[in-house]
Write an enzyme that holds these catalytic residues in place. Structure first.
Site, PDB file in Angstrom:
ATOM      1  N   SER A  69     -22.554 100.883  37.136  1.00 47.03           N
ATOM      2  CA  SER A  69     -24.013 100.511  37.615  1.00 47.03           C
ATOM      3  C   SER A  69     -24.459 101.850  38.440  1.00 47.03           C
ATOM      4  O   SER A  69     -23.882 102.664  38.367  1.00 47.03           O
ATOM      5  CB  SER A  69     -23.891  99.663  39.148  1.00 47.03           C
ATOM      6  OG  SER A  69     -23.139  98.447  38.701  1.00 47.03           O
TER       7      SER A  69
HETATM    8  N1  SAM Z   1     -19.295  97.922  39.549  1.00 48.28           N
HETATM    9  C1  SAM Z   1     -19.011  98.240  38.063  1.00 48.28           C
HETATM   10  C2  SAM Z   1     -18.776  99.714  38.084  1.00 48.28           C
HETATM   11  O1  SAM Z   1     -18.844 100.418  38.844  1.00 48.28           O
HETATM   12  O2  SAM Z   1     -18.418 100.198  36.908  1.00 48.28           O
HETATM   13  C3  SAM Z   1     -20.100  97.634  37.240  1.00 48.28           C
HETATM   14  C4  SAM Z   1     -19.754  96.179  36.617  1.00 48.28           C
HETATM   15  S1  SAM Z   1     -20.936  95.630  35.384  1.00 48.28           S
HETATM   16  C5  SAM Z   1     -22.379  95.749  36.070  1.00 48.28           C
HETATM   17  C6  SAM Z   1     -20.544  94.011  35.982  1.00 48.28           C
HETATM   18  C7  SAM Z   1     -18.950  93.616  35.380  1.00 48.28           C
HETATM   19  O3  SAM Z   1     -18.872  92.432  35.673  1.00 48.28           O
HETATM   20  C8  SAM Z   1     -18.850  93.599  34.098  1.00 48.28           C
HETATM   21  O4  SAM Z   1     -17.981  94.425  33.583  1.00 48.28           O
HETATM   22  C9  SAM Z   1     -18.384  92.226  33.352  1.00 48.28           C
HETATM   23  O5  SAM Z   1     -17.574  92.183  32.435  1.00 48.28           O
HETATM   24  C10 SAM Z   1     -17.935  91.794  34.810  1.00 48.28           C
HETATM   25  N2  SAM Z   1     -18.034  90.309  34.885  1.00 48.28           N
HETATM   26  C11 SAM Z   1     -19.101  89.291  34.277  1.00 48.28           C
HETATM   27  N3  SAM Z   1     -18.572  88.087  34.729  1.00 48.28           N
HETATM   28  C12 SAM Z   1     -17.335  88.057  35.452  1.00 48.28           C
HETATM   29  C13 SAM Z   1     -16.409  87.173  36.169  1.00 48.28           C
HETATM   30  N4  SAM Z   1     -16.682  85.956  36.081  1.00 48.28           N
HETATM   31  N5  SAM Z   1     -15.273  87.659  36.525  1.00 48.28           N
HETATM   32  C14 SAM Z   1     -15.100  89.103  36.502  1.00 48.28           C
HETATM   33  N6  SAM Z   1     -15.900  90.015  36.073  1.00 48.28           N
HETATM   34  C15 SAM Z   1     -17.097  89.570  35.410  1.00 48.28           C
END
Ligand code: SAM
Length: 229
Positions: A69
């Site tokens: 992000s």
């Molecule tokens: N905060 C993170 C970072 O600093 O790199 C970035 C997060 S990224 C925008 C969103 C993440 O949420 C993705 O890696 C995606 O695979 C994960 N995601 C989506 N649905 C999910 C779920 N139900 N459980 C766990 N992770 C999930």
């Protein structure tokens, strides 16, 4: 000509710049959050092809159609959790592990869940390499949280939920905060729910205070209590 990547000093100076220009000037006021963002080397979580853009004011690809992000949104979510240092935090959507490393500076322990096993493994390694000892990375669907480890003083969700998620609210300690982007017609809305009572009702809002921080854009929360794949 192949341009070399910045060295550690150059990254440190870019990081300080990011804190001042992208965060402090744009309204992030919690000094603990600013210090955490100044301490965590974001470059350790960015894949090599994008590492020169580590401190750009944007999200960056991390593979598997996912992103690390934008720094501002990581800081805004951390600020909204209102951590003081002794909390147990659940994070949903580990991604690169960067936001977990920032949360780890602000709380006693962080449990972070990532649904893509390869990203969970990479994040685990990056956190270990950095010597972050108070984060546990779990490869699973986090849309229903971790009921066996609840209650949490804060829950930070880094993917957009289709609606206010009652199962995650149930896992908040009284006084705890859930920070989650919620899908709405125009834009996703970064929303904070604070649990104020034992009995809560996500439909009526009983036992919950709600504050909308503002519009944001995230990948969808995919899972049993999120969107379908
Ligand atoms: N905060 C993170 C970072 O600093 O790199 C970035 C997060 S990224 C925008 C969103 C993440 O949420 C993705 O890696 C995606 O695979 C994960 N995601 C989506 N649905 C999910 C779920 N139900 N459980 C766990 N992770 C999930």
């Amino acid at each position: 000509m192949v341009r070399r990547a910045p060295d550690a000093d150059e990254f440190a100076s870019q990081r300080q710049d990011m804190v001042e220009r992208q965060l402090r000037r744009r309204g992030i006021g919690d000094e603990r959050v600013l210090a955490a963002m100044a301490a965590v080397p974001r470059e350790r979580f960015v894949p090599e092809p994008y590492v020169r853009r580590t401190y750009a004011d944007s999200a960056l690809p991390i593979g598997y159609d996912q992103t690390i992000s934008q720094p501002w949104i990581v800081a805004a979510i951390c600020e909204a959790t209102a951590l003081t240092g002794d909390e147990s935090v659940l994070e949903v959507g580990t991604g690169s592990g960067y936001s977990a490393a920032v949360l780890a500076q602000l709380a006693r322990e962080v449990l972070t869940i990532e649904r893509v096993p390869e990203l969970a493994q990479r994040a685990r390694q990056a956190l270990r390499d950095l010597g972050v000892g108070n984060v546990e990375v779990i490869a699973a669907d986090g849309s229903a949280g971790l009921p066996g480890r609840a209650p949490f003083n804060a829950i930070a969700v880094h993917a957009t939920a289709p609606a206010p998620p009652p199962t995650l609210m149930d896992q908040l300690a009284i006084g705890g905060r859930l920070v989650v982007p919620i899908a709405s017609r125009g834009a996703d809305m970064l929303t904070v729910f604070r649990r104020t009572a034992e009995e809560i009702d996500a439909m009526t809002g009983a036992g919950l205070e709600r504050e909308v921080i503002g519009p944001c854009r995230f990948v969808p929360l995919i899972g049993s209590e999120g969107f379908s794949e």
